[in-house]
Motif scaffolding. Structure first.
Motif, PDB file in Angstrom:
ATOM      1  N   MET A   1      47.872 104.826 -18.695  1.00 32.95           N
ATOM      2  CA  MET A   1      46.707 105.517 -18.195  1.00 32.95           C
ATOM      3  C   MET A   1      46.159 106.434 -19.296  1.00 32.95           C
ATOM      4  O   MET A   1      46.792 106.630 -20.323  1.00 32.95           O
ATOM      5  N   PRO A   2      44.965 107.009 -19.105  1.00 37.47           N
ATOM      6  CA  PRO A   2      44.280 107.700 -20.213  1.00 37.47           C
ATOM      7  C   PRO A   2      45.077 108.808 -20.891  1.00 37.47           C
ATOM      8  O   PRO A   2      44.921 109.036 -22.094  1.00 37.47           O
ATOM      9  N   ASP A   3      45.930 109.517 -20.138  1.00 38.19           N
ATOM     10  CA  ASP A   3      46.651 110.650 -20.728  1.00 38.19           C
ATOM     11  C   ASP A   3      48.098 110.314 -21.088  1.00 38.19           C
ATOM     12  O   ASP A   3      48.888 111.207 -21.392  1.00 38.19           O
ATOM     13  N   ALA A   4      48.426 109.032 -21.042  1.00 42.15           N
ATOM     14  CA  ALA A   4      49.778 108.601 -21.414  1.00 42.15           C
ATOM     15  C   ALA A   4      49.748 108.134 -22.862  1.00 42.15           C
ATOM     16  O   ALA A   4      49.160 107.109 -23.187  1.00 42.15           O
ATOM     17  N   GLY A   5      50.372 108.871 -23.738  1.00 37.81           N
ATOM     18  CA  GLY A   5      50.397 108.486 -25.143  1.00 37.81           C
ATOM     19  C   GLY A   5      51.335 107.315 -25.387  1.00 37.81           C
ATOM     20  O   GLY A   5      52.108 106.901 -24.510  1.00 37.81           O
ATOM     21  N   PHE A   6      51.291 106.807 -26.622  1.00 36.24           N
ATOM     22  CA  PHE A   6      52.081 105.625 -26.923  1.00 36.24           C
ATOM     23  C   PHE A   6      53.573 105.917 -26.906  1.00 36.24           C
ATOM     24  O   PHE A   6      54.379 105.027 -26.635  1.00 36.24           O
ATOM     25  N   GLU A   7      53.962 107.166 -27.156  1.00 29.18           N
ATOM     26  CA  GLU A   7      55.381 107.506 -27.073  1.00 29.18           C
ATOM     27  C   GLU A   7      55.901 107.269 -25.662  1.00 29.18           C
ATOM     28  O   GLU A   7      57.051 106.862 -25.467  1.00 29.18           O
ATOM     29  N   ARG A   8      55.064 107.531 -24.679  1.00 33.20           N
ATOM     30  CA  ARG A   8      55.488 107.283 -23.294  1.00 33.20           C
ATOM     31  C   ARG A   8      55.598 105.778 -23.035  1.00 33.20           C
ATOM     32  O   ARG A   8      56.501 105.337 -22.312  1.00 33.20           O
TER      33      ARG A   8
END
Length: 310
Positions: free
Chosen positions: A142-149
């Motif tokens: 989702m928009p606020d989930a960075g690639f680390e997540r």
């Protein structure tokens, strides 16, 4: 400006005539139709493995990315007789279509001649198009989930697969997410595969509730979560294949990688300009994907346990 002469590409036993080889397909980098063709030839074994015997929808850009995008299900007119097809039925429209069915690299080169940038295969093969042999795990941030997540969730997914005794083959999506592919025995229909995929997604969500969602409606999802998109296993749903270039300005590639690379892989660095050297040095991390076909029995038992709809 002088129009460039066509280029004849020797692709195994085939000769593919590439017209307008200097047409710029990716304006941000100046990459041309010939650059795109040469990319696919460089990863030939990989792209053919990913597409072999599958109905394939084409994303075509006749004028490059600056122009119109065409979603092509039917084989474009003018195909040489050696380009193979498979007929698929679309219940929604009550019609059939003869889709490209790649059996050799020449067919990929010919599709590029027809302005194809992206290849979107079914997760079944022409021997029985109604019985998938590929289960697709799509990790869609989702928009606020960075690639680390996304990396973290991929690790959780791998843990569940390991416990099931299932080997998953990861790849970048060419965008902000990751995909994991699993070969399965072609014994179940699309509905059952989707149900098994939902059971798996729910288990990943149980193990990482702060990071994962399986909520169907986008508006109801936490913008910090990663959606495990089980619906990519529904009939006639397709996503870009392994080794497919994406129709985005930077020409990123949906690139297979090994699990040992998970913490270091950077999708933005994997483009049609950089991936050929990687392929030459490392080969195809999905080369063994067809060695074992896994079963879905345990996941379907989980689906029954969880009361998931048929």
């Amino acid at each position: 400006m002088v129009k460039a002469e066509p280029v004849e590409l020797e692709v195994g036993p085939r000769v593919v005539r590439l017209t307008s080889p200097d047409r710029v397909y990716f304006p941000a980098h100046g990459w041309t139709k010939l650059d795109l063709a040469n990319y696919y030839l460089a990863v030939g074994d990989g792209i053919v493995r990913a597409l072999r015997e599958r109905p394939c929808m084409l994303h075509r850009f006749p004028s490059g990315l600056a122009g119109e995008k065409v979603h092509q299900k039917r084989l474009p007119a003018g195909a040489p007789p050696w380009v193979e097809t498979v007929q698929v039925y679309f219940p929604r429209y009550g019609r059939t279509a003869d889709e490209l069915c790649v059996t050799e690299l020449g067919a990929v080169a010919w599709a590029v001649q027809m302005a194809t940038v992206e290849f979107h295969p079914w997760n079944s093969r022409r021997a029985d198009v109604e019985k998938p042999d590929e289960w697709r795990i799509d990790l869609d941030p989702m928009p606020d989930a960075g690639f680390e997540r996304v990396r973290k969730v991929a690790g959780v997914a791998k843990g569940v697969l390991d416990e099931l005794g299932i080997v998953g083959y990861p790849k970048t999506s060419g965008g902000s997410g990751l995909h994991i592919y699993v070969r399965i025995a072609p014994e179940w229909g699309f509905g059952e595969v989707r149900r098994a995929a939902l059971a798996f997604a729910r288990e990943v969500e149980r193990r990482a509730p702060e990071d994962v969602t399986t909520t169907w409606w986008r508006k109801d999802r936490d913008p910090r979560h990663v959606f495990v998109d089980f619906n990519q296993n529904a009939r006639d749903h397709t996503i870009a294949s392994a080794w497919s270039v994406r129709g985005v300005p930077d020409g990123t590639v949906s690139t297979p990688f090994t699990w040992s690379e998970l913490d270091a892989i950077e999708p933005r660095d994997l483009t049609l300009a950089t991936v050929p050297a990687r392929f030459a040095a490392q080969g195809d991390p999905h080369a063994s994907i067809d060695d074992v076909a896994h079963r879905l029995d345990t996941l379907l038992e989980w689906a029954d346990r969880d009361g998931l709809p048929e």
